[in-house]
Design an enzyme around this catalytic site. Structure first.
Site, mmCIF file in Angstrom:
data_model
loop_
_atom_site.group_PDB
_atom_site.id
_atom_site.type_symbol
_atom_site.label_atom_id
_atom_site.label_comp_id
_atom_site.label_asym_id
_atom_site.label_seq_id
_atom_site.Cartn_x
_atom_site.Cartn_y
_atom_site.Cartn_z
ATOM 1 N N ASP A 208 -36.829 57.166 68.331
ATOM 2 C CA ASP A 208 -37.597 58.271 67.518
ATOM 3 C C ASP A 208 -39.156 57.807 67.324
ATOM 4 O O ASP A 208 -39.652 57.018 68.543
ATOM 5 C CB ASP A 208 -37.170 58.651 66.187
ATOM 6 C CG ASP A 208 -37.395 59.709 65.638
ATOM 7 O OD1 ASP A 208 -38.525 60.446 65.643
ATOM 8 O OD2 ASP A 208 -36.430 60.499 65.159
ATOM 9 N N HIS B 3 -40.756 58.377 70.598
ATOM 10 C CA HIS B 3 -41.117 59.616 70.689
ATOM 11 C C HIS B 3 -42.846 59.578 70.448
ATOM 12 O O HIS B 3 -43.308 60.552 70.154
ATOM 13 C CB HIS B 3 -40.561 60.277 69.596
ATOM 14 C CG HIS B 3 -39.277 60.761 69.788
ATOM 15 N ND1 HIS B 3 -38.597 61.606 68.954
ATOM 16 C CD2 HIS B 3 -38.524 60.263 70.754
ATOM 17 C CE1 HIS B 3 -37.166 61.821 69.522
ATOM 18 N NE2 HIS B 3 -37.231 60.858 70.603
#
Length: 464
Positions: A272, A295
């Site tokens: 993430d 991310h």
């Protein structure tokens, strides 16, 4: 009289030499805790003060978890040993809890709490701490595994590792491990059903001031690796977060309601956001960070469920992002309020990043989100010297119709498609206003100059 004084000084010098060759220790807790007293240091102070008769020894206050019954075999539950060592260290200012190298400590959910602890405690992590993989250890689910709360001047440092053994959570199935035949105190390894739906953060700091994290590695966290909530004066350096790129919701570092934060020399690989900056954060400085997979560096998502979010004075520079979903991103939900302002992203190197530069005021992490008119205001956002390659789109600015982004400036942007002969999508802008301070590659002609003429305004209750 002079001869007597000379004799005394000579005698003390001999004692100093003799005591400097060893340390005297005494049992402080049923033979399990040892506090070392440096007698030689006391005599040196005595001599420096002209031969005072009051000897004050320098004390080393180290509380080794092995002295509290920890086995360090990776199978026996060592939670109580860590808690007992902490309980004694808590009473002593500038004490150290020692988790030594060469051992693996199985530790269940644990909280090291103030606010009655003395300040400036050090948690010296040189060994390895692993999480239990049995669902029984987690009950119906917990939000964190290891937690430090309401402390002043807390440091966790060393060359050790915290391993959340997260694959058992990501795969939603228990992992079998051999049980120690010599003990009944085993909390890992039973095939006893699915893990709880609530996945814990590996290491969380809450309500603390003067927090330092240095040198340690957190790997395979069930969810977020390192989280700070309601903290001030945070220093993170030489920190490593490591989980596979497809591990769900495994943010590297998560900041919430925290101020005066510095993150430097960190290597973050996760599933993430490498760094996630949430509401209530200000004066955050991130530099010399490697990110990927993951991310990217993200502010948000902010304003979910019509909440108010306030983020300001964020600087991100000298960051290298490789094979990430986004590079530097601001994401807000429709329907929120508050603001994100005074943000600078500079000297960013991207390599095969899907979208290096992004503002998304229509963020939605589920199948469908309804359109709403209110929004978190985004303004004074600066992008300087961002270079490298992208795989989908170089720039994506999707701002609110009712409250457009303003004060967005770009300088020295050089982004190349990884497919030179097959150009990908170009820059996209929607209701985004600001200034191109230099030419860019590719040209970002969609940016509106000046300020929005039809922008709405927030009420005083909605603004920060």
């Amino acid at each position: 009289m002079c001869r007597v004084n000379s004799t005394i000084i000579a005698f003390l010098s001999i004692l100093l030499f003799w005591f400097s060759s060893f340390e005297v220790t005494y049992s402080a807790r049923e033979g399990k805790q040892w506090r070392k007293l440096s007698i030689a240091g006391g005599f040196r102070r005595l001599m420096a003060e002209g031969g005072s008769s009051d000897v004050v020894a320098d004390a080393t206050t180290t509380f080794n978890v092995l002295d509290y019954g920890a086995k360090g075999d990776g199978r026996t539950d060592d939670s109580k040993a860590l808690e007992a060592a902490w309980a004694d260290a808590c009473k002593v200012e500038a004490s150290t809890v020692m988790v030594p190298s060469g051992s693996t400590f199985l530790v269940g959910p644990v909280s090291f709490s103030g606010p009655n602890c003395q300040p400036n405690i050090v948690f010296q992590l040189d060994g390895k701490i692993i999480a239990p993989t049995s669902s029984k250890a987690w009950g119906s689910g917990l939000l964190q595994w290891i937690e430090f709360t309401k402390l002043k001047g807390i440091t966790i440092k060393g060359k050790g590792t915290i391993d959340g053994q997260g694959s058992v959570w990501w795969n939603d199935s228990p992992t079998a491990q051999p049980q120690d035949s010599t003990t009944n105190h085993t909390i890992s390894g039973e095939l006893d059903g699915k893990m709880p739906s609530t996945k814990p953060t590996a290491l969380r700091f809450y309500g603390s001031n003067g927090v330092t994290v240095s040198g340690i590695t957190i790997q395979n966290s069930p969810q977020t690796h390192l989280k700070f909530d309601d903290c001030t004066g945070v220093q993170i350096s030489n920190f490593v977060a490591s989980s596979p790129g497809d591990s769900p919701n495994t943010d590297g570092i998560h900041l919430q309601n925290s101020q005066d934060v510095v993150i430097s020399a960190a290597t973050l690989a996760c599933g993430d956001d490498c760094v996630s900056i949430q509401t209530g954060c200000s004066n955050v400085y991130i530099h010399d960070v490697k990110c990927g997979p993951g991310h990217g560096i993200s502010i948000g998502g902010l304003g979910k469920d019509r909440t108010k979010a306030c983020v300001s004075n964020i600087t991100v520079r000298d960051v290298n992002l490789q094979n990430t979903l986004t590079g530097v991103r601001i994401k807000t939900w429709q329907g929120g309020s508050g603001s994100v302002k005074q943000v600078t992203f500079s000297d960013i190197q991207v390599s095969e990043v899907e979208t290096p530069i992004m503002i998304d005021q229509f963020y939605c992490d589920k199948g469908h989100c309804s359109n709403q008119s209110s929004a978190v205001e985004v303004s004074e956002i600066n992008y300087v010297n961002i270079r490298g390659t992208y795989t989908v789109q170089p720039v994506h600015f999707a701002c609110s119709d009712s409250l457009p982004c303003s004060g967005v400036s770009l300088s020295t942007i050089e982004l190349q498609s990884v497919k030179e002969n097959h150009p990908l999508s170009g820059p996209f802008c929607w209701e985004t206003y600001g200034e191109l301070k230099t030419s860019t590659e590719p040209p970002i002609s969609c940016l509106e100059s000046g300020k929005p003429s039809n922008a709405g305004t927030q009420s005083s209750s909605d603004s920060c």
